[in-house]
Every structure is written in C-alpha cells, then in structure tokens.
Design an enzyme around this catalytic site. Structure first.
Site, PDB file in Angstrom:
ATOM      1  N   LYS A  52       0.826  -1.201   0.000  1.00  0.00           N
ATOM      2  CA  LYS A  52       0.000   0.000   0.000  1.00  0.00           C
ATOM      3  C   LYS A  52       0.866   1.259   0.000  1.00  0.00           C
ATOM      4  CE  LYS A  52      -3.657  -2.580   2.309  1.00  0.00           C
ATOM      5  NZ  LYS A  52      -4.250  -2.992   3.584  1.00  0.00           N
ATOM      6  N   GLN A  96      -4.251  -1.577   9.792  1.00  0.00           N
ATOM      7  CA  GLN A  96      -4.138  -2.895   9.183  1.00  0.00           C
ATOM      8  C   GLN A  96      -4.739  -3.962  10.097  1.00  0.00           C
ATOM      9  OE1 GLN A  96      -2.968  -3.611   6.030  1.00  0.00           O
ATOM     10  NE2 GLN A  96      -3.719  -5.671   6.445  1.00  0.00           N
ATOM     11  N   ASP A 119     -11.132   3.002   4.761  1.00  0.00           N
ATOM     12  CA  ASP A 119     -11.563   1.601   4.664  1.00  0.00           C
ATOM     13  C   ASP A 119     -13.087   1.492   4.596  1.00  0.00           C
ATOM     14  OD1 ASP A 119      -9.496  -0.253   4.418  1.00  0.00           O
ATOM     15  OD2 ASP A 119      -8.981  -0.150   6.543  1.00  0.00           O
TER      16      ASP A 119
END
Length: 297
Positions: A52, A96, A119
């Site tokens: 990422k 994460q 997210d």
C-alpha cells in the site's frame, strides 16, 4: 472460452485515471496523505502495508506509517489514531487488520474520524452505505464492483450469491449488490458457514462472490454453467515449492473455470483492485477535506 478477469489491468487503469485527480489537488496546494497503522508482527500484514505504501508513492500520495508494539494496550493505539485524526496532512487512516486478540477492534474503528476512514468501516460510513449514500465504499467490495463492470457483467436482475458475511467484504458486498444503482439491482443471497447445502445456492447464481476464507471451498460442481465467479480468498496452503506453500483462493480454479463464463484468478484478480480502491478513497478523502472538486474515475 472462459474469460479470465485481469485485476491488474483494471487496477492499472483506475490508478492511471487517478493521476489527474492528484494533479488537480496538488495545483490547489493539497497533497493527499494516507497513514497506515500496523500493530502486528505478522509477515503477511507487513507485506500488505508495504504494498500500500509503494502504491501511494507511485501515485504521488504522501505515506505516513505508524508501527506499534503488538503487546501494547488498546489505549496506546487509540492515542495514535487521535494524533492522526488531528493531523491536517493526513487525509486517510488505515489500521491494518487483523489486530492482536486483546485489542478492542470496534473501539479502534470507531475512533477514526469518519471523513478519514478510507476503509469505510466506521459505523457512520457503514450506515451511509446501507442508506445508499456512501461516502467511502469499502475497498474490496468496491473493487469487485469495478471488476464486474470492466468484464461487462450487468448485475441488474441477476441472482448473486455472496459466500461470507464479514464486515470487511461479505456484508458490504451484499449491500452494494442490492442498491438501486449502477452495479446493483441484483437479487442477492448471503451464505456462510452455517448455510445448508451451499452448492444448491451457488449453482443457481449468475454471479458467485467467494469471500469465506476457506481454501478451495467452492469447486466446479457448485458453479452453474455460464456464471461469473469472483474469488476474494487468498489462502496459503502447503505445496512442494521453494517457499513451501502456494496461494489459492476460496474457489478451486480449474474446475470452476470449466463451468464459468468469467472468473478471477488468485493472485491477480481481486487483490490489485483492493489497493486501487484504497488509493481512490484516499484521493476522495483529500478532495472532501480540502473542498477541492476532482473528477474521480
């Protein structure tokens, strides 16, 4: 011939189109910024975060990384999120997952400022998605929606089966499929570990989205002729290779390929799209926060 849906190709197209959005923001004095937070010593999580960060650098997004000792309490993680919430250079925050067992996942996800929740897991953003007014679509379901569109798979009026009911993929995917909007209007069934006769359900589907997290759970006998199969799973299984393992999906690829009209591979299918849509959400977040309109792809 069964069509193999190339996630790398579709993702590259989206990333290329995002370049002009980043240029528009930069011309207004805004550099999109994404903060990644890692609280794990899991090798796979470290790899995902590195991917990422690399994708951000390639697009011109500033990447900030916070790494915390996985033995620290929830409060330490919450304080770090508070710092990132208050930082105007950070437009998106990604924690994460999975987090260590002792961490209160819900408290962590709820602590992220909703306009920085790239997210799409904050309850406010989840509610907007259900209401049909999404601020940020969760990255993997959004990526799947884009893959279907790129493969000219129209979900309107079709029967779709989502195998898996996680908050990350299964539930938001089902919500996107039932929306009265492009990429939706499907009659959608959600299956899971307690579904009786899973194959009976999947064989009736025009579109099967496998996101259960079980290696090769679905094989060709469970796929209807001419269906579209989207495999979200990435599972390590022992294999006689240099690494001692290989990656397989939730779908047994060869037998499913023999029945499907279109199918995604593992790797190279959904995975690249998840990262592309994370970049998309980060650019969108910067646009919202800076009040600088951009033409998102």
């Amino acid at each position: 011939m069964t069509r193999i849906i190339d996630g790398n190709e579709v993702a590259d197209g989206i990333r290329s189109e995002l370049e002009s959005c980043v240029e528009t923001l930069e011309s207004a004095g805004v550099t999109p910024g994404l903060a990644t937070v890692l609280m794990s010593d899991d090798g796979a999580s470290e790899t995902y975060v590195s991917m990422k960060q690399r994708a951000c650098a390639e697009l011109g997004i500033e990447s900030v990384h916070a790494e915390l000792d996985p033995t620290e309490p929830t409060d330490v993680l919450l304080e770090r999120i508070d710092d990132l919430n208050a930082d105007p250079a950070v437009h998106g925050i990604l924690v994460q997952l999975p987090l260590p067992d002792h961490i209160d996942d819900r408290a962590v996800l709820e602590r992220i400022e909703p306009t920085k929740d790239v997210d799409g897991f904050h309850p406010e953003n989840a509610g907007l998605l259900v209401a049909g007014e999404p601020r940020f679509k969760p990255c993997t379901p959004h990526g799947i929606q884009r893959l279907l569109a790129a493969a000219d798979v129209d979900t309107e009026g079709k029967d779709a089966v989502v195998v898996g009911r996680s908050n990350i993929v299964g539930k938001p995917m089902a919500n996107l499929l039932i929306q009265k909007a492009d990429g939706g209007n499907a009659t959608t069934t959600v299956c899971h570990s307690r579904t009786a006769d899973l194959g009976e359900k999947t064989r009736q589907a025009d579109v099967v989205i496998a996101a259960a997290g079980y290696p090769e759970l679905i094989d060709g006998s469970m796929i209807g002729e001419g269906a579209t199969v989207i495999d979200v799973g990435v599972n390590r299984v022992e294999a006689d290779t240099e690494k001692g393992y290989e990656l397989v999906g939730d779908v047994e690829f060869e037998s499913a390929k023999a029945k499907a009209d279109a199918i995604t591979p593992v790797p190279g299918g959904v995975g690249p799209m998840t990262i592309a849509m994370l970049l998309y959400n980060t650019v969108k977040a910067a646009s919202i926060q800076a009040d600088v309109p951009v033409s998102l792809p």
